[in-house]
Design a protein around this motif. Structure first.
Motif, PDB file in Angstrom:
ATOM      1  N   ASN A 131     -12.694  44.913 -27.731  1.00  0.00           N
ATOM      2  CA  ASN A 131     -12.345  45.651 -28.950  1.00  0.00           C
ATOM      3  C   ASN A 131     -13.565  46.222 -29.669  1.00  0.00           C
ATOM      4  O   ASN A 131     -13.428  47.082 -30.540  1.00  0.00           O
ATOM      5  N   ASN A 159      -2.801  46.935 -31.956  1.00  0.00           N
ATOM      6  CA  ASN A 159      -2.350  46.958 -33.346  1.00  0.00           C
ATOM      7  C   ASN A 159      -2.648  48.312 -33.981  1.00  0.00           C
ATOM      8  O   ASN A 159      -3.147  49.238 -33.320  1.00  0.00           O
ATOM      9  N   SER A 160      -2.356  48.449 -35.254  1.00  0.00           N
ATOM     10  CA  SER A 160      -2.511  49.731 -35.941  1.00  0.00           C
ATOM     11  C   SER A 160      -3.959  50.195 -36.010  1.00  0.00           C
ATOM     12  O   SER A 160      -4.231  51.386 -36.196  1.00  0.00           O
ATOM     13  N   LYS A 161      -4.907  49.271 -35.840  1.00  0.00           N
ATOM     14  CA  LYS A 161      -6.328  49.632 -35.855  1.00  0.00           C
ATOM     15  C   LYS A 161      -6.852  49.971 -34.456  1.00  0.00           C
ATOM     16  O   LYS A 161      -8.030  50.271 -34.294  1.00  0.00           O
ATOM     17  N   GLY A 162      -5.966  49.907 -33.462  1.00  0.00           N
ATOM     18  CA  GLY A 162      -6.363  50.233 -32.104  1.00  0.00           C
ATOM     19  C   GLY A 162      -6.971  49.076 -31.341  1.00  0.00           C
ATOM     20  O   GLY A 162      -7.576  49.272 -30.288  1.00  0.00           O
ATOM     21  N   PHE A 163      -6.816  47.846 -31.854  1.00  0.00           N
ATOM     22  CA  PHE A 163      -7.373  46.667 -31.191  1.00  0.00           C
ATOM     23  C   PHE A 163      -6.310  45.999 -30.319  1.00  0.00           C
ATOM     24  O   PHE A 163      -5.165  45.813 -30.740  1.00  0.00           O
ATOM     25  N   ASN A 165      -4.323  43.085 -28.993  1.00  0.00           N
ATOM     26  CA  ASN A 165      -4.065  41.887 -29.796  1.00  0.00           C
ATOM     27  C   ASN A 165      -3.106  40.878 -29.175  1.00  0.00           C
ATOM     28  O   ASN A 165      -2.590  40.001 -29.866  1.00  0.00           O
TER      29      ASN A 165
END
Length: 310
Positions: A131, A159-163, A165
């Motif tokens: 990440n 997730n919404s942050k592009g990580f 998960n």
């Protein structure tokens, strides 16, 4: 009665356990496709189980997940042995299990219990490292693939942050995984992978000898691709309008979807079918039988269907 592909036929399996993958349904789906296809377009290719098994002169596999398409394009242009070496380096560097070489007992585990207890901390270290990566080189894609292999149910989720998960899973990179990856990589040379919103795909270039397959996220089922409003009623309506326009141009299409599941009904899809009685709707099941569409609601299980305009 539609002809059926023999269950003994060997299909090429995606190296990814992508949500909604159609590998188990291929014996039902592929016989319903046109016999002759010049250009095949899969608007929502996911793990690519359909595209890699279709017989067509030219194949486009599209998906809005850019990371997925980048990975496929990397596999398409990479030698398997070179990628395998990178995979082995990642496994060794992050001290992940390697049961293909060492077996389960080496890690204090067994096949039934799985490897999650051993791999958890090593997996989390790999996930954190991945990440943080900025450069998408061969090492990046090896880490991406190993994350998926060692993750829960071998799936992809960001997730919404592009990580990435997902938590750790029970399995590792075993011989079966290796064989699936090698076979897949050797079978995608003629596929063009693109990452576009389905509305942006240039269907105007297609002719009546071509064929469009759509397997969108299912509106009424709960899956990771429906998180963060990934697929909604507006998307469903836009896709059905797009298919109607293809039909007006006498272009052939097939749509995979779910009419009902766990007491829910896809009213948008049901209404669309009623307005287009010329479309054929086949109910799919894991007994590998097909039947024509009937107005009978199946409440207790997902009523997965294939809808065609030919």
């Amino acid at each position: 009665m539609q002809s059926k592909i023999s269950l003994s036929k060997k299909y090429i399996a995606s190296p990814l356990n992508y949500t909604g993958g159609k590998l188990k349904l291929l014996p039902q789906i592929l016989p319903l496709f046109p016999k002759k296809i010049e250009t095949f377009v899969d608007l929502f290719c996911g793990g690519c189980n359909v595209g890699v098994n279709v017989n067509a002169e030219k194949i486009f596999c599209n998906d809005s997940n850019e990371k997925l398409i980048e990975f496929f394009n990397y596999l398409k242009n990479t030698d398997y042995k070179a990628f395998f070496r990178q995979i082995s380096k990642v496994i060794e560097e992050f001290h992940l299990s390697n049961t293909a070489e060492n077996g389960y007992s080496f890690y204090g585990c067994n096949s039934s219990a799985g490897l999650s207890s051993y791999n958890r901390e090593h997996f989390l270290a790999l996930r954190e490292n991945f990440n943080s990566l900025q450069t998408k080189d061969s090492y990046y894609f090896a880490k991406f693939y190993i994350l998926i292999v060692y993750a829960f149910n071998n799936q992809i989720r960001f997730n919404s942050k592009g990580f990435y998960n997902l938590p750790v899973g029970k399995r590792d990179f075993n011989k079966r995984m290796s064989e699936k990856l090698e076979t897949f990589m050797s079978s995608i040379a003629n596929i063009e992978f693109t990452s576009k919103d389905f509305r942006e795909f240039k269907t105007e270039i297609l002719t009546q000898n071509d064929f469009v397959y759509a397997d969108p996220p299912y509106l009424i089922t709960c899956a990771s691709y429906n998180e963060l409003d990934g697929w909604n009623e507006n998307n469903e309506i836009d896709l059905l309008k797009m298919l109607d326009k293809l039909n007006e141009r006498k272009l052939r299409f097939a749509l995979s979807n779910v009419l009902s599941a766990k007491g829910k009904v896809n009213n948008i899809l049901d209404s669309w079918l009623n307005k287009n009685p010329e479309y054929k709707c086949y109910h799919l099941n894991f007994d590998y039988k097909n039947s024509n569409y009937h107005k009978t609601e199946r409440i207790n299980k997902a009523d997965e269907v294939l809808i065609t305009n030919y």
